[in-house]
Design a protein around this motif. Sequence first.
Motif, short mmCIF file in Angstrom:
data_model
loop_
_atom_site.label_atom_id
_atom_site.label_comp_id
_atom_site.label_asym_id
_atom_site.label_seq_id
_atom_site.Cartn_x
_atom_site.Cartn_y
_atom_site.Cartn_z
N ASP A 38 0.83 -1.21 0.00
CA ASP A 38 0.00 0.00 0.00
C ASP A 38 0.86 1.25 0.00
OD1 ASP A 38 -2.55 -1.25 0.09
OD2 ASP A 38 -2.23 -1.72 2.20
N ALA A 39 0.45 2.23 -0.79
CA ALA A 39 1.17 3.51 -0.80
C ALA A 39 0.99 4.22 0.53
CB ALA A 39 0.65 4.38 -1.94
N TYR A 40 2.01 4.93 0.94
CA TYR A 40 1.96 5.68 2.21
C TYR A 40 0.75 6.61 2.25
CZ TYR A 40 3.51 9.23 5.61
OH TYR A 40 3.60 10.13 6.65
N ASN A 41 0.42 7.25 1.14
CA ASN A 41 -0.70 8.19 1.12
C ASN A 41 -2.06 7.50 1.17
OD1 ASN A 41 0.36 7.77 -1.81
ND2 ASN A 41 -1.84 8.20 -2.05
N ASP A 42 -2.10 6.19 0.98
CA ASP A 42 -3.37 5.45 1.06
C ASP A 42 -3.65 4.93 2.46
OD1 ASP A 42 -4.07 5.76 -1.60
OD2 ASP A 42 -3.02 3.95 -2.25
N VAL A 43 -2.79 5.25 3.41
CA VAL A 43 -2.88 4.70 4.75
C VAL A 43 -3.18 5.81 5.75
CG1 VAL A 43 -1.56 3.47 6.55
CG2 VAL A 43 -1.28 2.86 4.13
N TYR A 44 -4.00 5.49 6.77
CA TYR A 44 -4.20 6.43 7.87
C TYR A 44 -3.39 5.94 9.08
CZ TYR A 44 -7.33 3.17 10.32
OH TYR A 44 -7.84 2.08 10.97
N PHE A 45 -3.01 6.89 9.91
CA PHE A 45 -2.26 6.60 11.13
C PHE A 45 -2.93 7.33 12.29
CE2 PHE A 45 0.70 6.31 7.62
CZ PHE A 45 1.49 5.21 7.92
N ALA A 46 -3.34 6.59 13.32
CA ALA A 46 -3.76 7.25 14.56
C ALA A 46 -2.52 7.88 15.19
CB ALA A 46 -4.39 6.24 15.51
N ARG A 47 -2.68 9.09 15.72
CA ARG A 47 -1.53 9.82 16.27
C ARG A 47 -1.86 10.31 17.68
NH1 ARG A 47 -1.73 14.78 17.78
NH2 ARG A 47 -2.22 15.73 15.77
N PRO A 48 -1.10 9.87 18.70
CA PRO A 48 -1.40 10.31 20.06
C PRO A 48 -1.17 11.81 20.24
CG PRO A 48 0.13 8.44 20.06
CD PRO A 48 0.06 8.97 18.66
N HIS A 49 -2.16 12.48 20.75
CA HIS A 49 -2.04 13.90 21.01
C HIS A 49 -0.95 14.16 22.05
CE1 HIS A 49 -3.37 18.04 21.40
NE2 HIS A 49 -3.46 17.90 22.71
#
Length: 460
Positions: A38-49
């Motif tokens: 998968d392309a990096y731009n096709d992926v979501y990442f949860a990010r801790p605030h």
Amino acid sequence: MNSKIVSLTLLAGAVALTALPETARADAPSALGWTWNDAYNDVYFARPHNTYQKEHFGSLDWALWGGFHALELDIHESKLVGGVPQFPVKHDAWNSDTGNNCRWGAGGYLRDCLNDIRNWSDYNPGHLPITVQIDLKAISPYAWGDAQYDELHAQVAQVLGNKLYRPNDLRAWTGYDSLRQGVYTYGWPSLGALQGKVIVLIMGGPLGDKNDMQENYVRRYNYNANFFVCPNADSPADFDWWGNANDFDEYGTNKWVICGNVGSPSGWHNVAARADDNRQLMNLWSGSYEHDLFHRMYLAIGWGASMISRGNAETFGGKLPLVGLRRSVPVEFEIVNDNSNKCLDVWNGSYQNGSDIIQWSCNGDPNQTWIYTGETQLRSLGNSAYCYDIDGGDGDLEDRHHIWKCDGGESEKWRLDQYGSFVGMKGRCMDVPNSSVNDGVQLWHYDCNGSGAQRFHLNW
């Protein structure tokens, strides 16, 4: 689970989810997991605030051990510490410069945080790309001038070295001089091609002049930049590859912008969709930790955010993993009752205030398809000016459901839960009266009980 892994605690103001009985069918769709292709731009990442805060993680690398691959570091302007320029890592000016969880060298400055990330990467060389969001904090309108950016530019490269994935690397990969056009045409490399890499995004800056100061960095370094800029964005047009990012309109700087920082404005879902359409990155954040809730995280994924600010590490039984595919859950769908297997329908396709919402045999017509928006409305595809609403607008027991011209009121807001129920005003659910299986029965508002009459699966 590794003893070093800890989940973020629910932060103040977050709303705890109440689980339905275990016998309830898990009908809400699940996001798709990633693959190395998968392309990096096709992926979501949860990010801790505020990943650096001790109340979230004992040390910064615990977030990485816990499955996060996007981190946030707030930094203030550098100062000389023992004759060495150091960036304090903290949220507010009055906080301790080093009262964070970055432990390399026990200094607690940006270099220590970056070294923690590098050391974890060295120990786990085949890891997913790590995205580090560095949020520039400042009160003075004169903060973050060229000298500050020069020092940040140098420190990022000094610590991360060959792990750093730079803008010019992406430019070389797409073959376009303009990153903006290149990612629109080809996107980013695959996760496999970015294994072991660290991507740094710069956000924020002086109050009232954030984007212009980021533009100055791009102007100054251009093809030699060490990090990507991610200016504030608030409209879909900010992500059009042929248009200008907000304030990036001089010195040819616009071509280097392939990321936007979006703070959940009204209509943010349209912004996210445009960002994804143009293969750009979009950071979606909220000060109220709303993406800790299932329906909010679901919407962020479904509309196309690529980095999503979180206050906890909940995955809702694995339905919404911390890393997965953008837009892999539907936001346009038929709502099919589990008990009757019939669709929620605008009666007779009649679009006027007060038209009944009934269950009817599914037929694929637009009056049976709903658009779930970032405002948590359910708009009818047949006429998106109309929302799924509650008679009387007060959410009382057994109030009937109908459509009404969308006005942003609470009676048209619905929370999809992980078990396939839609919860509205006063915590009551969409319900088919008396568990009827007949065509033409109008939906009503009823106390949630987990029955099949209140659970729905989504067809898309």
